[in-house]
Design a protein around this motif. Sequence first.
Motif, short mmCIF file in Angstrom:
data_model
loop_
_atom_site.label_atom_id
_atom_site.label_comp_id
_atom_site.label_asym_id
_atom_site.label_seq_id
_atom_site.Cartn_x
_atom_site.Cartn_y
_atom_site.Cartn_z
N ARG A 1 41.87 28.51 50.82
CA ARG A 1 41.40 28.81 49.46
C ARG A 1 42.17 29.99 48.89
N LYS A 2 41.84 30.35 47.66
CA LYS A 2 42.41 31.53 47.03
C LYS A 2 41.31 32.59 46.92
N THR A 3 41.69 33.86 47.05
CA THR A 3 40.79 34.95 46.71
C THR A 3 41.45 35.81 45.65
N ILE A 4 40.69 36.10 44.59
CA ILE A 4 41.20 36.94 43.51
C ILE A 4 40.66 38.35 43.70
N LEU A 5 41.53 39.34 43.68
CA LEU A 5 41.10 40.74 43.66
C LEU A 5 41.34 41.28 42.25
N THR A 6 40.37 42.04 41.74
CA THR A 6 40.56 42.63 40.41
C THR A 6 40.40 44.15 40.50
N PRO A 7 41.35 44.81 41.18
CA PRO A 7 41.26 46.27 41.34
C PRO A 7 41.39 46.99 40.00
N LEU A 8 40.80 48.19 39.93
CA LEU A 8 40.88 49.01 38.73
C LEU A 8 41.97 50.06 38.92
N PRO A 9 42.36 50.72 37.84
CA PRO A 9 43.37 51.78 38.00
C PRO A 9 42.93 52.83 39.03
N GLN A 10 41.60 53.06 39.13
CA GLN A 10 41.10 54.08 40.06
C GLN A 10 41.02 53.60 41.50
N THR A 11 41.10 52.27 41.72
CA THR A 11 40.87 51.75 43.06
C THR A 11 41.91 52.28 44.05
N ASN A 12 41.45 52.69 45.23
CA ASN A 12 42.31 53.18 46.30
C ASN A 12 43.28 52.07 46.74
#
Lengths: 293, 293
Positions: free
Chosen positions: B142-153
């Motif tokens: 399957r696919k996994t989508i990550l939606t990190p923010l500018p602040q995400t480590n």
Amino acid sequence: MFNQLGLIGCGLMGGSFALALKKAGLVKRVIGYSKSPSTVEKARRLGVIDIAAESALLAVSGSDIVLIAVPVAATEATFKAIRHLVDPTVLMMDVGSTKRDVVDAARRVLKERLPGFVPAHPIAGREVAGIEHADAALYQGRKTILTPLPQTNPLLVQRATDAWSAVGCQVLKMTPEHHDAAFAAVSHLPHLLAFAYMNAMAEQPAGQEYLSLAGPGFRDFSRIAASDPTVWRDILLSNREEILKQSEAFRHALELMERQMRDWNGPALQELIQSASDARSQWHLGPKPAASR
Amino acid sequence: MFNQLGLIGCGLMGGSFALALKKAGLVKRVIGYSKSPSTVEKARRLGVIDIAAESALLAVSGSDIVLIAVPVAATEATFKAIRHLVDPTVLMMDVGSTKRDVVDAARRVLKERLPGFVPAHPIAGREVAGIEHADAALYQGRKTILTPLPQTNPLLVQRATDAWSAVGCQVLKMTPEHHDAAFAAVSHLPHLLAFAYMNAMAEQPAGQEYLSLAGPGFRDFSRIAASDPTVWRDILLSNREEILKQSEAFRHALELMERQMRDWNGPALQELIQSASDARSQWHLGPKPAASR
């Protein structure tokens, strides 16, 4: 046991019936005709038919079972091409997904030969068309609907029932009108919705990228959108009154859900999803006691 | 390699992640919490978790990877329950099907601890819910989508990528906004349509009998209508603007097809079906080069 199957239309549906009948040991030879000579040749090479017929009429000649497996819109022309050899004591069937239009055409063209025709709709298919996908197992575990008329020879209805049973189908009988109303609901409308959905996706600027992210839910929901355009143009047109009626009921149900979304009405929305989810969870594919009329 | 997975929400999604991570040899032990004590107990009995936690906070304590797998609407309450132990150097993820609402809740609640949260959406599921259906293979292919923010480590984004890759996923990154627009189109709208369709069927007088005649096309088209009502209530509400936009595009495409049916315009209708059929035929499930942003 049949001596010769005359197959008119060597495609997925007709080819699969020929293979299944052969596999069941129910037919000695198959003579096949298709509009395109290269299709007939391919069917012969693949062993789906034994003899290539040069016309639909020649495929009927000497056959004790005839299957017309052409797009629904071509059925009337086929009846006209073969009517002089239609024998009211020989079993002739079609495989069309709509039945009122086929029965109307049969009445117009066949006249006193009408008793030989047993209208049939095997509920099977695949989103790929063509003789190269013909499969002896296509009808296994499926249902076939027969819509005989008051004039239809009851002996031939029995032979039709036996033939479809032999290739693995549960056989049901109902009127053409009832058939078309039911299949507008459970087959034609889903196709219409899937076509419209795919077009709405493909037309938006980011559509291709969105589609690259789609998962198994999308895969199953949209599978039927890949169906054959000619076949489905004919179905959507010939059964349009029933389909438009179903579409209206659908749009009403959709608007009801959208209203709860707009109103941020969680409980009402959940109730609507629950009833849909329950209805779908209770459904099962495959032979089970069903109304027969 | 992780020492301890803290699992908040022992359902299909969370349970399957725990099993998959164990199977990949990537975690030593799993401590799990669910709102219902009997669910936690079942998860322990089934071997999905090793230790039952008495609160969400206790599931976070001592864990070096945390997965929040609760219905989307419960995410903010979960953030609140655990925020005192959220460590911005420890990987914390969710599995929600919508991302803007989850990210908004994280911003509101987590504040200076926000860098530890890597929003995730694995595109997998099943129309059955519950820990008893948890399956180590659910995420395979399957696919996994990550939606990190500018602040995400960024180190945690890498660890998240490694973890989802290890359980069989292709990992893509995009903004929460882009994610929600895309999934409104390829997942949320199909669900809404399938729910509405099932309700339209179930509500008509002959609905049950019609449904008894339905075949494999119906089966696949309507499968997602059996999805979990609570989960989907939350999704349809939290992403409603994008979904209503997609629904409008769909209704426009549907009206276009219906107009050709009413006008008996065979060529135009066939063209519309052809474009839908082509779009669907060209689509394939599974990892392939896709836009990543």
